[in-house]
Design an enzyme around this catalytic site. Structure first.
Site, PDB file in Angstrom:
ATOM      1  N   GLY A  87      -1.927 -49.985  14.184  1.00  0.00           N
ATOM      2  CA  GLY A  87      -2.649 -48.743  14.455  1.00  0.00           C
ATOM      3  C   GLY A  87      -2.068 -47.655  13.584  1.00  0.00           C
ATOM      4  O   GLY A  87      -1.064 -47.861  12.902  1.00  0.00           O
ATOM      5  N   ARG A  90       1.380 -43.267  11.566  1.00  0.00           N
ATOM      6  CA  ARG A  90       1.754 -41.987  10.942  1.00  0.00           C
ATOM      7  C   ARG A  90       0.545 -41.383  10.247  1.00  0.00           C
ATOM      8  O   ARG A  90       0.669 -40.709   9.230  1.00  0.00           O
ATOM      9  CB  ARG A  90       2.892 -42.196   9.942  1.00  0.00           C
ATOM     10  CG  ARG A  90       2.574 -43.245   8.931  1.00  0.00           C
ATOM     11  CD  ARG A  90       3.475 -43.152   7.758  1.00  0.00           C
ATOM     12  NE  ARG A  90       3.202 -44.283   6.897  1.00  0.00           N
ATOM     13  CZ  ARG A  90       3.674 -44.399   5.696  1.00  0.00           C
ATOM     14  NH1 ARG A  90       4.447 -43.467   5.226  1.00  0.00           N
ATOM     15  NH2 ARG A  90       3.387 -45.446   4.976  1.00  0.00           N
ATOM     16  N   LYS A 110      -1.759 -37.891   6.648  1.00  0.00           N
ATOM     17  CA  LYS A 110      -0.783 -38.983   6.675  1.00  0.00           C
ATOM     18  C   LYS A 110       0.611 -38.367   6.704  1.00  0.00           C
ATOM     19  O   LYS A 110       0.965 -37.599   5.815  1.00  0.00           O
ATOM     20  CB  LYS A 110      -0.979 -39.847   5.413  1.00  0.00           C
ATOM     21  CG  LYS A 110      -0.323 -41.200   5.504  1.00  0.00           C
ATOM     22  CD  LYS A 110      -0.757 -42.084   4.342  1.00  0.00           C
ATOM     23  CE  LYS A 110       0.132 -43.301   4.246  1.00  0.00           C
ATOM     24  NZ  LYS A 110      -0.154 -44.082   3.035  1.00  0.00           N
ATOM     25  N   ASP A 249      -4.512 -55.350   7.184  1.00  0.00           N
ATOM     26  CA  ASP A 249      -4.633 -53.977   7.692  1.00  0.00           C
ATOM     27  C   ASP A 249      -4.685 -52.976   6.540  1.00  0.00           C
ATOM     28  O   ASP A 249      -4.920 -51.789   6.768  1.00  0.00           O
ATOM     29  CB  ASP A 249      -3.468 -53.639   8.640  1.00  0.00           C
ATOM     30  CG  ASP A 249      -2.109 -53.917   8.024  1.00  0.00           C
ATOM     31  OD1 ASP A 249      -1.868 -55.052   7.608  1.00  0.00           O
ATOM     32  OD2 ASP A 249      -1.283 -52.987   7.946  1.00  0.00           O
ATOM     33  N   ASN A 250      -4.488 -53.460   5.327  1.00  0.00           N
ATOM     34  CA  ASN A 250      -4.593 -52.583   4.160  1.00  0.00           C
ATOM     35  C   ASN A 250      -5.828 -52.903   3.330  1.00  0.00           C
ATOM     36  O   ASN A 250      -5.888 -52.581   2.142  1.00  0.00           O
ATOM     37  CB  ASN A 250      -3.340 -52.705   3.292  1.00  0.00           C
ATOM     38  CG  ASN A 250      -2.119 -52.107   3.976  1.00  0.00           C
ATOM     39  OD1 ASN A 250      -2.244 -51.262   4.861  1.00  0.00           O
ATOM     40  ND2 ASN A 250      -0.947 -52.546   3.571  1.00  0.00           N
TER      41      ASN A 250
END
Ligand code: AMP
Ligand code: MG
Length: 491
Positions: A87, A90, A110, A249-250
């Site tokens: 998730g 940051r 970010k 996740d990227n």
């Protein structure tokens, strides 16, 4: 109060998708950079805002009217292993803005503080990674590669603690969306079919409306996402870009490049090049990227299986077929880029061999990838420059044999040399964000608050297909002593 005309859709999805979460104010935000052309594209009205006001906005210290800040949830395969819950640890999504071209864009901070997904992390970012992402994402955009963008960067006036105390910073990132393969994996792994379908429908509506008209919209979605990934990776390969952390996740389902952690551009051509300090086995080496892309899309396809067909066998067959077809699609896309880089307009069956042989010779002589292809542009146009690429090889003989074959292949086409050279110059960049210069910009900014190299890089990288004679050889390959062989995530 400043208004940014937010038009939020993701924050209004059910709670399972994201959690409300406000940025944590920082001590003394100061603006490092504002991307005014992107601000204009987004239709932001920044009139009357001085640097202080902008710093408060782009640090999250001042919340904007219409913003519904959330942290989104996702899962992901990291270096091959599945993590069922990640998730935004940051990152905080401020909201969406429909830009002046009618495209919906996410605006995200970010490094703006802890979120419900921060786990042990501080939700912050050191200045270095903010500078790296700003420079490289904007360079990628200027190179014509789909990518998230950098709208603003501020220093926070606070230290963050990694191995040492470092100045903290916050990046404002703009993306077509931040929905990842890992977002699909999150719901699929929990067997939450209702929200998996809701997510797929949302992505179709937002990114791939044409898929709605196909016989099977979810298969249409899978095809569209894999098409975009294939095109994206072929583009990366054609400019020597190494992402460094191609975890699921990227990977954005929109097809934009995201997450500029330990990424870098290759200097000397070498297919096994790895920069990332955390990639000890070379899983995400340059040459691995197409196969890893296919692996990632297989994870995406698996997540979609329950939606593809009621009969699991049928669904699996469909998914497998799409994934199998990826490599041939990739080879075609890559070869199209390489032909264009060599100045070829037509296709011949021997072209792949011609490209492979050039790359093998470049590998053997450690030839700079960017310089070589740029030198070909002059070589086709100016007979006096025809032998110039030879200087990049260990021995001129390594070039001359190949150059004769290339000349014969070019002679099979009728384009004027000047026209050919012009097109080649719009494809083979003169400037890339060289890793040693990016590192130098980071070091100067971090150690002494000197942003001059950051500014200089930002300026030249905005027009990468133009020659910048005044900045040569600063923009060239690293001298032996200045090579940077490793990059760090810096999280
Ligand atoms: P990344 O390497 O940036 O893709 O991050 C991987 C995961 O770790 C993501 O879920 C991030 O949100 C999380 N993460 C990275 N750095 C931090 C940090 N400083 N604080 C909290 N979470 C973080
Ligand atoms: Mg990430």
């Amino acid at each position: 109060m400043t208004s940014f005309k937010f038009d939020n859709s993701y924050a209004n999805l059910p709670e399972a998708f994201c959690r409300s979460c406000s940025p944590t104010a920082v001590a003394a935000p100061e603006l490092i950079s504002l991307n005014t052309s992107l601000a204009t594209e987004l239709g932001l009205d920044l009139h009357g805002l001085d640097a202080g006001a902008l710093a408060r906005i782009f640090s999250g210290n001042q919340l904007l009217t219409g913003s519904q800040p959330v942290a989104t949830v996702y899962a992901g395969h990291q270096f091959g292993g599945f993590n069922p819950q990640l998730g935004d640890g940051r990152a905080i999504l401020l909201g969406e803005i429909v830009d002046i071209h009618g495209r919906r864009r996410d605006v995200q901070l970010k490094g703006a503080g802890r979120t419900p997904y921060s786990r042990g992390g501080d939700g912050r970012s050191p200045l270095g990674p903010v500078i790296r992402e700003y420079l490289i994402s904007e360079a990628m955009h200027a190179l014509g590669v789909p990518t998230t963008r950098a709208l603003a960067a501020v220093v926070s006036g606070e230290n963050v603690y990694r191995d040492e105390a470092l100045p903290g910073a916050i990046l404002t990132r703009v993306a077509a969306s931040h929905i990842r393969v890992g977002t699909f994996e999150f719901f699929a792994a929990r067997g939450d079919m209702e929200n998996l379908r809701r997510l797929a429908d949302y992505v179709i509506d937002r990114h791939y409306p044409a898929a709605r008209d196909s016989d099977n919209p979810y298969l249409g979605l899978l095809n569209a996402v894999t098409d975009n990934q294939v095109a994206l990776i072929a583009q990366w390969m054609s400019i020597g870009f190494i992402h460094g952390v191609m975890n699921t996740d990227n990977v954005l389902v929109s097809g934009e490049t995201v997450d500029y952690g330990p990424c870098a551009f290759m200097d000397a051509y070498h297919p096994q090049t790895v920069f990332s300090s955390i990639d000890r086995r070379g899983r995400y080496a340059y040459q691995m990227q197409p196969a890893i892309c296919q692996w990632n899309m297989a994870r995406f396809a698996e997540s979609l299986v329950p939606l593809l067909d009621d009969q699991q066998d049928n669904a699996l067959a469909m998914a497998t077929e799409v994934i199998r077809s990826m490599m041939p699609r990739y080879e075609q896309a890559w070869l199209a880029h390489m032909r264009a880089k060599l100045g070829l307009y037509t296709e011949q069956s021997s072209d792949k061999q011609l490209v492979d042989d050039l790359l093998a010779a470049m590998d053997a002589s450690e030839v700079d990838f960017t310089l070589l292809f740029r030198s070909l542009c002059d070589a086709v146009e100016n007979p006096l420059q025809a032998a110039a690429p030879a200087q990049l090889f260990a021995s001129p003989r390594d070039w001359l044999g190949w150059a004769e074959r290339w000349a014969a292949r070019l002679a099979a086409e009728t384009q004027y040399a000047s026209e050919r050279a012009q097109r080649m110059r719009s494809i083979n960049p003169a400037v890339i964000p060289r890793n040693h210069r990016v590192q130098q910009a980071i070091d100067k900014a971090t150690q002494s608050g000197d942003f001059s190299d950051f500014e200089r890089l930002k300026r030249v990288l905005a027009t990468p297909y133009e020659d910048h004679p005044a900045d040569d050889p600063w923009l060239g390959p690293p001298p032996a002593g200045e090579k940077v062989c490793q990059t760090f995530c810096g999280t």
